[in-house]
Design a protein around this motif. Structure first.
Motif, short mmCIF file in Angstrom:
data_model
loop_
_atom_site.label_atom_id
_atom_site.label_comp_id
_atom_site.label_asym_id
_atom_site.label_seq_id
_atom_site.Cartn_x
_atom_site.Cartn_y
_atom_site.Cartn_z
N SER A 1 0.84 -1.20 0.00
CA SER A 1 0.00 0.00 0.00
C SER A 1 0.87 1.24 0.00
CB SER A 1 -0.93 0.01 1.21
OG SER A 1 -0.19 0.20 2.41
N ASN A 2 0.33 2.30 -0.55
CA ASN A 2 0.95 3.62 -0.54
C ASN A 2 -0.04 4.60 0.08
OD1 ASN A 2 3.51 3.36 -2.40
ND2 ASN A 2 1.87 2.20 -3.40
N THR A 3 0.43 5.39 1.02
CA THR A 3 -0.46 6.29 1.76
C THR A 3 0.21 7.65 1.93
OG1 THR A 3 -1.36 4.43 3.01
CG2 THR A 3 -1.74 6.62 3.90
N GLY A 4 -0.56 8.69 1.76
CA GLY A 4 -0.09 10.04 2.02
C GLY A 4 -1.03 10.74 2.98
N GLY A 5 -0.51 11.61 3.80
CA GLY A 5 -1.38 12.27 4.76
C GLY A 5 -0.76 13.47 5.41
N GLN B 1 -4.80 13.50 12.64
CA GLN B 1 -4.12 12.89 11.51
C GLN B 1 -5.15 12.46 10.47
OE1 GLN B 1 -0.83 10.24 12.33
NE2 GLN B 1 -1.47 8.85 10.70
N LEU B 2 -4.87 12.77 9.22
CA LEU B 2 -5.71 12.37 8.09
C LEU B 2 -4.82 11.78 7.02
CD1 LEU B 2 -7.98 15.55 7.77
CD2 LEU B 2 -8.70 13.33 8.66
N SER B 3 -5.27 10.69 6.41
CA SER B 3 -4.48 10.11 5.32
C SER B 3 -5.40 9.35 4.36
CB SER B 3 -3.40 9.17 5.86
OG SER B 3 -3.97 8.03 6.48
#
Length: 583
Positions: free
Chosen positions: A480-484, A500-502
């Motif tokens: 998985s790839n996640t940005g936040g 925190q939000l992603s």
């Protein structure tokens, strides 16, 4: 009115004789007062000046002299009254005393009046550098940092090598988190005066604020070696130890500071925070969660810990769990254990949590641990080696008595105060003969310090040797790839808020892919007598066009902490490494 004429005349006559008597002694008393000033006995000097008040009030020169003695005694209110009297009654002397009057307003905390008087001073004497610099400092203290920097630049235009202007500008730049520009101003001072202790302290402080705690500690030690008892260095060293999580040394440094300089405000606040840090502290926490598979978890935890010496913290915990899921018998568990954190030296810190549990699943009494060793060769690099023996929060896994033994290694690279690069590899061996490889990497970039705000990118990859149906989640592979974005701030002196939000995208094999979303928020509130309340909520969603493949989980935490010695220090950012969950 005629009746009053005789008594009034009599009083005036008596006062005149008294005045004449004192007038004869006035020169002697004035000389005595001036001598006391030379001896820095300002309180006695002011008493003597008061005895010749009649003479002082008729001579503007003596009024100014008297006002200045009040400034030496840090009695700003009285000095202001006398300077204002001179300004009002002797307008021709205004230019002479205008800067001193503004200084007294500033030191008395009356910044609005100080700024106005400094500006009046520049009208009277536009080229006066000291008035310009006084105005800059007053603006800075009043929070008008942009205007303060303009005034400092005007001063530096008049005198590019003025040390006072360079130091003042550096200080304001530091407050505005422009630490690299501030460092240049401090370096400019040291080119002029290599032993300037204010610039040396400023650079050490910048190192600490940049996260280079050890570098700052070394600089502060060097300053105190060359300038024993310097209050700025003593205070800075205490804070540097505190932010480097060497609380024992921080407390010793703060105690030395308070003994030598009890009037230090920031140092006093730090001392109040940590003076009882070695006394026991307690936590009671609760956690509740529910997911798409209707697995409901309730957990409670009680923990007590305390310092043993300067470098060791020991604790004990008891935990209770309840698991419920439709179609399966409920399962509960009790777990207790010990934990220890010990700083071996400047570079090595060991941590270990050891637990023994008993679950209602027949014969399942697992021993679990999370143990890791941290090596920090400097302020830029960090390495962690860990061994974990864990169970899974799943009814099937516990009925099958699944235990995973894992070894991991990770490293963090923090080249400057903005960037963080981190990677972790973990190899797990399961009691059902399955094996797992896991890689987790993250990149962070800090946008702001106050409020603390950063962007992050996370990469996760996992693969399994076999497909097992023993409760734990195990597609053949997943990445998985996640940005936040993460943010935290103090909402007043007692409330700390984190968010925190992603969002990202995960791909599983066998073939399946879906977007993911995550949100969390938490609050920590400090109550009197060392009590703190905390609460946290988070929600995760792996979305899918097919509702049967959609997964979600929500969790809430709440509880309280108690320190037998008072408030527990906190930081306005989360730790680089994920901390062990409260429950």
């Amino acid at each position: 009115m005629k009746v009053l004429k005789a008594p009034v005349f009599f009083l005036i006559l008596c006062f005149s004789f008294v005045f004449l008597g004192h007038a004869e002694e006035a020169p002697d008393r004035l000389g005595k007062a001036r001598k006391l000033v030379e001896e820095k006995k300002y309180g006695d000097a002011l008493k003597t000046y008061t005895e010749i008040i009649a003479q002082l009030l008729t001579d503007p020169g003596l009024l100014i002299e008297w006002a200045r003695v009040y400034t030496y005694a840090d009695r700003h209110r009285e000095a202001i009254e006398l300077f204002e009297k001179v300004r009002k009654e002797y307008p021709d002397r205004e230019k002479q005393i205008i800067r001193e009057l503004a200084d007294q307003y500033k030191w008395n905390g009356q910044l609005t009046q100080a700024i106005a008087v400094y500006q009046r001073g520049l009208e009277l004497d536009p080229g006066n550098l000291q008035i310009e610099l006084g105005l800059a400092q007053a603006l800075a203290w009043d929070g008008q940092h942009k205007e303060a920097l303009k005034s400092y630049d005007k001063g530096l235009f008049k005198d590019p090598n003025n040390i006072q202007a360079l130091l003042g500008k550096a200080e304001v730049l530091s407050w505005d988190d422009k630490l690299e520009k501030a460092r240049k101003s401090y370096d400019a001072v040291l080119k002029i005066d290599p032993q300037n202790v204010d610039a040396l302290n400023g650079i050490a402080r910048i190192c600490v604020w940049q996260g280079y705690h050890r570098r700052g500690i070394k600089r502060y030690r060097k300053i105190l070696k060359d300038h024993p008892g310097n209050p700025d260095a003593m205070e800075g060293l205490a804070f540097a130890y505190h932010w480097d999580e060497q609380e024992g040394l921080a407390l010793a440094a703060a105690e030395a500071l308070m003994a030598a300089h009890p009037d230090r405000h920031a140092g006093g606040e730090l001392y109040d925070q940590i003076r009882d840090i070695k006394k026991p502290h307690a936590l009671q926490g609760n956690r509740f969660s529910d997911d798409r598979n209707h697995l409901y978890i309730a957990a409670e935890k009680a923990h007590v810990g305390t310092y043993v010496g300067d470098s060791t913290i020991v604790g004990a915990a008891y935990e209770w769990y309840l698991y419920r899921q439709p179609g399966k018998a409920p399962l509960n568990g009790n777990r207790g254990g010990l934990d220890i954190t010990h700083r071996l030296n400047e570079y090595l810190t060991g941590n270990s949590y050891v637990y023994l549990a008993k679950y209602s699943a027949e014969g399942f009494t697992p021993f679990t641990t999370n143990t890791w060793l941290t090596f920090k060769p400097n302020d830029i690099l960090r390495f962690d080696g860990a061994y974990d023996r864990e169970t899974f929060e799943d009814i099937t896994s516990m009925n099958e008595k699944i235990i995973a033994n894992s070894g991991s290694i990770s490293f963090d690279l923090k080249p400057d105060r903005f960037w963080l690069f981190s990677t972790k590899y973990k190899r797990s061996h399961y009691s059902d003969k399955n094996n797992q490889n896991t890689i987790f990497s993250k990149v962070e970039y800090r946008l702001l310090q106050k409020p603390y705000l950063k962007l992050f990118y996370n990469f996760y990859y996992s693969d399994w040797a076999d497909q097992m149906n023993h409760g734990y989640f195990n597609p053949t592979s997943i990445f998985s790839n996640t940005g936040g974005i993460y943010g935290s701030t103090n909402l007043g002196k007692k409330l700390f808020w984190e968010n925190q939000l992603s969002m990202g995208y995960e791909v599983q094999h066998p073939k399946q892919s879906r977007p993911t979303y995550y949100a969390s928020t938490s609050l920590n509130y400090s109550l009197p007598r060392g009590v703190g309340l905390f609460t946290r909520a988070e929600y995760f969603l792996a979305n899918d066009t097919n509702p049967s493949k959609r997964y979600s989980k929500g969790t809430i935490w709440f509880g309280l902490t108690y320190s037998f010695g008072g408030g527990v220090p906190g930081k306005q950012h989360e730790a680089q490494q994920a901390q062990r969950p409260l429950v």
